[in-house]
Design a protein around this motif. Sequence first.
Motif, PDB file in Angstrom:
ATOM      1  N   LYS A  12       0.631  -1.231   0.019  1.00  0.00           N
ATOM      2  CA  LYS A  12      -0.161  -0.244   0.258  1.00  0.00           C
ATOM      3  C   LYS A  12       0.986   1.378   0.273  1.00  0.00           C
ATOM      4  N   ILE A  13       1.212   1.717  -0.868  1.00  0.00           N
ATOM      5  CA  ILE A  13       1.987   2.674  -1.577  1.00  0.00           C
ATOM      6  C   ILE A  13       1.233   3.827   0.043  1.00  0.00           C
ATOM      7  N   GLY A  14       1.003   4.315  -0.446  1.00  0.00           N
ATOM      8  CA  GLY A  14       0.346   5.683   0.243  1.00  0.00           C
ATOM      9  C   GLY A  14       0.249   5.348   2.138  1.00  0.00           C
ATOM     10  N   GLN A  15      -0.641   4.391   2.424  1.00  0.00           N
ATOM     11  CA  GLN A  15       0.082   4.122   3.696  1.00  0.00           C
ATOM     12  C   GLN A  15       1.837   4.052   4.079  1.00  0.00           C
ATOM     13  N   GLU A  16       2.241   3.541   3.499  1.00  0.00           N
ATOM     14  CA  GLU A  16       3.840   3.670   3.083  1.00  0.00           C
ATOM     15  C   GLU A  16       4.739   4.993   3.466  1.00  0.00           C
ATOM     16  N   ASP A  31       2.582   7.688   4.026  1.00  0.00           N
ATOM     17  CA  ASP A  31       2.902   8.230   5.788  1.00  0.00           C
ATOM     18  C   ASP A  31       3.681   7.826   6.403  1.00  0.00           C
ATOM     19  N   GLN A  32       3.946   6.494   6.757  1.00  0.00           N
ATOM     20  CA  GLN A  32       4.804   6.402   7.893  1.00  0.00           C
ATOM     21  C   GLN A  32       6.454   6.452   6.880  1.00  0.00           C
ATOM     22  N   ALA A  91      -0.628   3.662  -9.218  1.00  0.00           N
ATOM     23  CA  ALA A  91      -0.744   3.681  -7.461  1.00  0.00           C
ATOM     24  C   ALA A  91      -0.371   5.062  -7.205  1.00  0.00           C
ATOM     25  N   SER A 139      -2.474   7.457  -5.277  1.00  0.00           N
ATOM     26  CA  SER A 139      -2.210   7.778  -3.625  1.00  0.00           C
ATOM     27  C   SER A 139      -2.077   9.679  -3.345  1.00  0.00           C
ATOM     28  N   VAL A 179      -4.163  -8.276   1.318  1.00  0.00           N
ATOM     29  CA  VAL A 179      -3.039  -7.590   1.233  1.00  0.00           C
ATOM     30  C   VAL A 179      -3.424  -6.641   2.718  1.00  0.00           C
ATOM     31  N   TYR A 224      -0.951  -5.269   6.995  1.00  0.00           N
ATOM     32  CA  TYR A 224      -1.070  -4.110   7.629  1.00  0.00           C
ATOM     33  C   TYR A 224      -1.933  -3.768   8.850  1.00  0.00           C
ATOM     34  N   TRP A 244      -1.197  -1.931  11.788  1.00  0.00           N
ATOM     35  CA  TRP A 244      -1.707   0.026  11.920  1.00  0.00           C
ATOM     36  C   TRP A 244      -2.630   0.252  12.347  1.00  0.00           C
ATOM     37  N   LEU A 289       1.388   7.350  14.407  1.00  0.00           N
ATOM     38  CA  LEU A 289       1.152   7.309  12.584  1.00  0.00           C
ATOM     39  C   LEU A 289       0.476   8.420  12.537  1.00  0.00           C
TER      40      LEU A 289
END
Lengths: 435, 435, 435, 435
Positions: free
Chosen positions: A199-203, A205-206, B282, B286, B381, B385, B388, B397
């Motif tokens: 999940k690019i967006g999640q990562e 943000d991290q 992607a 995002s 997927v 995650y 989180w 976060l």
Amino acid sequence: MTDFFKGISPVKFEGPQSSNPLAYRFYNKDEMVMGKRMEDHIRPAVAYWHTFAWEGGDPFGGRTFDRPWFGDSLDHARLKADVAFELFDLLDIPFFCFHDRDIAPEGASLAESNRNVRTIAEIFARKMETSRTRLLWGTANLFSNRRYMSGAATNPDPDVFVYAAAQVKNVLEITRDLGGSNYVLWGGREGYETLLNTKIGQEMDQMARFIDLVINHAKKIGFDGQILIEPKPQEPSKHQYDFDVATVYGFLKKYGFENEVKCNIEVGHAFLANHSFEHELAVASSLGILGSVDANRNDLQSGWDTDQFPNSVPETTLAFYQILKNGGLGKGGFNFDAKVRRQSLDPADLLHGHVGGLDVLARSLKAAAAIIEDGTYDKAVDARYAGWQTPEGQAILKGQRSLDDLAARVEKENLDPQPRSGQQEYLENLINRFV
Amino acid sequence: MTDFFKGISPVKFEGPQSSNPLAYRFYNKDEMVMGKRMEDHIRPAVAYWHTFAWEGGDPFGGRTFDRPWFGDSLDHARLKADVAFELFDLLDIPFFCFHDRDIAPEGASLAESNRNVRTIAEIFARKMETSRTRLLWGTANLFSNRRYMSGAATNPDPDVFVYAAAQVKNVLEITRDLGGSNYVLWGGREGYETLLNTKIGQEMDQMARFIDLVINHAKKIGFDGQILIEPKPQEPSKHQYDFDVATVYGFLKKYGFENEVKCNIEVGHAFLANHSFEHELAVASSLGILGSVDANRNDLQSGWDTDQFPNSVPETTLAFYQILKNGGLGKGGFNFDAKVRRQSLDPADLLHGHVGGLDVLARSLKAAAAIIEDGTYDKAVDARYAGWQTPEGQAILKGQRSLDDLAARVEKENLDPQPRSGQQEYLENLINRFV
Amino acid sequence: MTDFFKGISPVKFEGPQSSNPLAYRFYNKDEMVMGKRMEDHIRPAVAYWHTFAWEGGDPFGGRTFDRPWFGDSLDHARLKADVAFELFDLLDIPFFCFHDRDIAPEGASLAESNRNVRTIAEIFARKMETSRTRLLWGTANLFSNRRYMSGAATNPDPDVFVYAAAQVKNVLEITRDLGGSNYVLWGGREGYETLLNTKIGQEMDQMARFIDLVINHAKKIGFDGQILIEPKPQEPSKHQYDFDVATVYGFLKKYGFENEVKCNIEVGHAFLANHSFEHELAVASSLGILGSVDANRNDLQSGWDTDQFPNSVPETTLAFYQILKNGGLGKGGFNFDAKVRRQSLDPADLLHGHVGGLDVLARSLKAAAAIIEDGTYDKAVDARYAGWQTPEGQAILKGQRSLDDLAARVEKENLDPQPRSGQQEYLENLINRFV
Amino acid sequence: MTDFFKGISPVKFEGPQSSNPLAYRFYNKDEMVMGKRMEDHIRPAVAYWHTFAWEGGDPFGGRTFDRPWFGDSLDHARLKADVAFELFDLLDIPFFCFHDRDIAPEGASLAESNRNVRTIAEIFARKMETSRTRLLWGTANLFSNRRYMSGAATNPDPDVFVYAAAQVKNVLEITRDLGGSNYVLWGGREGYETLLNTKIGQEMDQMARFIDLVINHAKKIGFDGQILIEPKPQEPSKHQYDFDVATVYGFLKKYGFENEVKCNIEVGHAFLANHSFEHELAVASSLGILGSVDANRNDLQSGWDTDQFPNSVPETTLAFYQILKNGGLGKGGFNFDAKVRRQSLDPADLLHGHVGGLDVLARSLKAAAAIIEDGTYDKAVDARYAGWQTPEGQAILKGQRSLDDLAARVEKENLDPQPRSGQQEYLENLINRFV
Ligand SMILES: [Co+2]
Ligand SMILES: [Co+2]
Ligand SMILES: [Co+2]
Ligand SMILES: [Co+2]
Ligand SMILES: [Co+2]
Ligand SMILES: [Co+2]
Ligand SMILES: [Co+2]
Ligand SMILES: [Co+2]
């Protein structure tokens, strides 16, 4: 005094005519270039990992080097530190850089690992009392251990993020304690191996959260060095979020870090991202985020980050031109993120790599300075853009013209601008006069 | 009615078992997929340039195609328009796209050129009264004429900027008049051939000024479509400023356009930038800048932008998955920025390219929808995650933990997170069940 | 005397200190290097096509150059020839090269085309009575016309093979008549665009048949120059059969041509095949098929054959080293298969390209000669292989040992050979002393 | 019976509708395809190294896998053998492949190492009495140990050549004893890291001498399998002499081995050499040296040999088409030279990789067979070359026409051959009907 470099004398400047392979032919640290000592322009550093920790392995073969300090104990680490400072002295080099895991063995817990790092750092501190070599930057290795296989800050498991954060805290504090000029974040595992599980967006943000923690902690502990991200497009990951300078800039802007963080730009990483090194420098300079440099080169036929020592004066001259135009590197420097080839087994080979690399940097610095002092080249480029300095050019740039205004002018003046030669060959030949 | 496609019947959906090479086997426009008509998902478009204006040349050879409309007069352009709409009708395709220079000849002045474009646009408008094909997007060709050899917006000569601005004004207004859903800016010459004669910072400012003019004019004239930048890393220029989605995002953020402009992402351009197409989608998704798509493919062994028709269902399925997850393309669509090979001389070849391409898109859309409807993949997927989503994950976060907090927790809990399988092979096999 | 180069004086050698951009700083034709005139080492040639026939187009833009000889008539061709020899004289260059279609327009039939070529060739012959410039090689353009789109010798239609054969016959005879030193075959269309429509075995047989016809005809007409194949892996075709030197060698061996044909090796083609230029030279030299060289360079970030002028002395020095070790190029030479960039519009730019290129060649030749004369480098390499000069090494190489013998020796001697440093950094630094 | 795969049942064929991730959906070993059992077409093999010996490391990280058999003792090797045959049985796979160093630890001397290999080979022999899995090929690891860092056969030190020869003798004999169908030579270190320290001609002679020793010994000991060279352009070396199929062919021809040795072609190596896999197969087939296949795939964005499992049916179908046209692979087969990603930690992941890979092969085989049985495609290609089957076409091909003859015919007939469509899009769509 170990006997690892037995028989090897300190490397001295002997001038271009020297045929002594372990003399500097161009690197003459106190020579003045554009009003500054050569050493203060280059601020060269030995990289602890490639030079002392790398064992000579590649994807199809194991250790080729035979070093008495290879092993997992603190005693091995102490011997390594002794040899390291012996090399620094032999090379008369003003800086070094390290990851925590290069200098000290990982322990059974993070607490023990951190203590090990601290132990060796204190040895460094003592050695720095008698050696002139200083710390250019420190960094945490957040990529070798299997816990980081799916990322550190960007791991799907928040406990790995936490562990990485605690590891960075330790190295950041040690970097401050050793008077380091910079702290570097290289995100070799911050990316993905397959988009299918990511999940690019999640990562992202991290990753932003992580950087923010680092920035705040640096302020809190009074670290006044630069915080640097090192762009790299891939390797070890299939895709890394810090792809190149422009990508890092977008990330910094998105999360509001553009005034807190700069880039540490590596030659080979520029190449992997399908850029020239001087391009990455020029982009960073134009965006105000040029922080420091990892000097090396990639093999032109390989798709790997081969981390060879720089050896092309024409190429490095173009890089130095950008750096000089940027006003230099400030707290940054030239870290030799470079390793001798795995077949270069001998202790002397470690010197050959650095001596050749430093001479290339010195020769390139002088060439770039000569180009600027000559002035012909800069004048040619300025002349190309002269139209934008006219009142009308400035009015457009300042937003004082609308699309309707401009269209009306084309019609009224029956504007038909004629192309002018870009003079690429002339400019290439002009540069070649100085290299 | 011309006789160019003489003997070729309208292409119909005949189902997967059909062996008629000029039938759709998967593209069934009214079939419902995830609650929406297939055509409304794909919004496919024919590209005027590749299909009607390209002559079959390559760097080592000239025109191979023999088309009655090749020539410089408005009559040639009218014939071309006739044949174009005949193809649109034969394919039953809902959209097309064009550059000003594809549809009408350049005149002796910009005023005359603009009039020529307007003349043909009015023919389009009349044809659209009887054809169902609509305009997906319009754009100005700011790269073919020698006046643009050193850039349009980024030209060192401000008069070229002005000329380009006036040209864009005309096409933007025509795009609005024809009910176009989008206006695209592709900066093939916005970059450099050699950094030696280039001021990157100056040129970026020029480019931003240009975009700003376009945004303002679009508002002024009531154009309510999307404004799109099409990323491409190089070709024709050595380096193009709109390198990839992440680079474009950084540019938009720097100059404050991130809410005004989105990306038109081309498969082959992703590949040239060393990304997968689904990666670019992607990333754009995002960042909230996924606007539209140029469907094609590059040859895997070529370093050129070969603009072949898409033909890999597995690859395109991964792209459609990203698009469906983005909630679709909105006003965007799938423009076939693709051309038949220069050896594909026959009129029928123009249909083979589009029919095969549309079937690949349709089959991929259905596969992606099936993956989502099945749910196994998304669940896998999400599970990765899940950490989180815990309170502690969320606290981190949200910035409620400092580096000190996290380090303390590692110490206190003796945290030692264990890696978990990334399951790449399982996920790849899972996807393969649907393609 | 045309006025194209009005105001430009003949280029003279002025020495390294000169800042005159249109002087030679290193190319000093009569200077002796390793016992031979510099000009006789380099045998440089201007390429007619890039310098006089190329219009400045690229895949996204048309003609940028404005030359009075652009046009389809014989009068245009005559003017082009006048300007060509004026440039040869200005550069004082000893050779040129041409394709039939560069020098004369294609006619309505092959007979007329051949007559046109003959007409201009006769003009060349007359000019060569007063100019010192000679013909390095001639070749037939078997790639631009659409008839060759699917190959010349390897076309699926035998009539195209026949047409190509007749075209080659004409140029081969003209090359002989003009005293050309070589005849070159470049197979830009001998390959495929898609394997899907291609029979590789069939096409290889056709290609061999074609070469055989050329070899026999050359003998029949008394052409005593070299026949050369120019390897290139791709572009314009997706795959070209003459991929690289090693591939060409396999082809020559398969059909028995290895003593009749050599290679014309181009820098940029080596790069496209993922080799260094010096690698291709070393391979050809070791196989006895090093014939001639096309000097240029590719852009490092482009996947195209950019045909830029050489400008890196360190790189070209390594190439010259291989050539000197081969005993020179014999009847071959250095053809500048290079063009000024499409933005380099001015007549003077044509000189800048060649002057800079020649200076790079001259400087590189001198550096390579200095390396050889110094001897340190060659001695280091010889020492590495010294073991193979021992009696046992020779016995193995001569086939006097079996696998059983060797295994017995390992057991008996408990053989455990220890690796020795490959000294890459030392050797790189050593080379850098000379460039 | 170990408990490594505890809870995992044997993989069965369940048909395309199965959603069991550990079932075969297409691989149905006894299903007849073009008159032959599917298993006999594919002859799939597990690679011992990737599946059992690889630890999950990459250039920036160490071991990620946690296997009870990791360690240096013979007991570890025995456990590894147990688990290996358990996997073979679970997969019901007919073949495996190994290097000597994968299966048994290196000893203090070559004699001890050889004994270790023999010990495990005898265990294999016993297991093969109850398992149906057979040996597709054996090979010697001449690349991991530091003694081979500068080459095995091509080492500058003849003692390394001798050591390597003795090592190969042992594995060759064991391969014969285990009934292996092939013996493979992969020259990962037969090449160079820098041309600066390398004599290519000398090293080629050494390599030829080595191959000759192997061929002769194979005859002497009655090994009746195929001897195969595995082409690869680079990695781990910068340049490898067995660059691609065409290069290997030239080498075989030069030294007269073209009837003794064939090629083992790996997908990822084709890609690294800038070829498609089907290209390499077609070339080998046309030259009569197609021996066996290493099935895998590379990541499209990586410059590394990533050795992922195959997962694209469209791509593999084109490969199978070439193989079926070649009359199959004979004694060769499909070795999965593929590894699960380093994040795929679980025992089940080893099965996911192979199950998915086998299903892709099975599905591709069936698609390729369907293309051939349908016949439309082959007819289209034959039609393209029909002209060469006419009497005049044959006369040319047989050498019954001279250049003069052909030129006379052009003149006489005023020959002007017209190009015909290459039909690429039609053919691509046609193929897509079957995948
Ligand atoms: Co670095
Ligand atoms: Co690096
Ligand atoms: Co596009
Ligand atoms: Co494109
Ligand atoms: Co050439
Ligand atoms: Co070229
Ligand atoms: Co393999
Ligand atoms: Co591989």
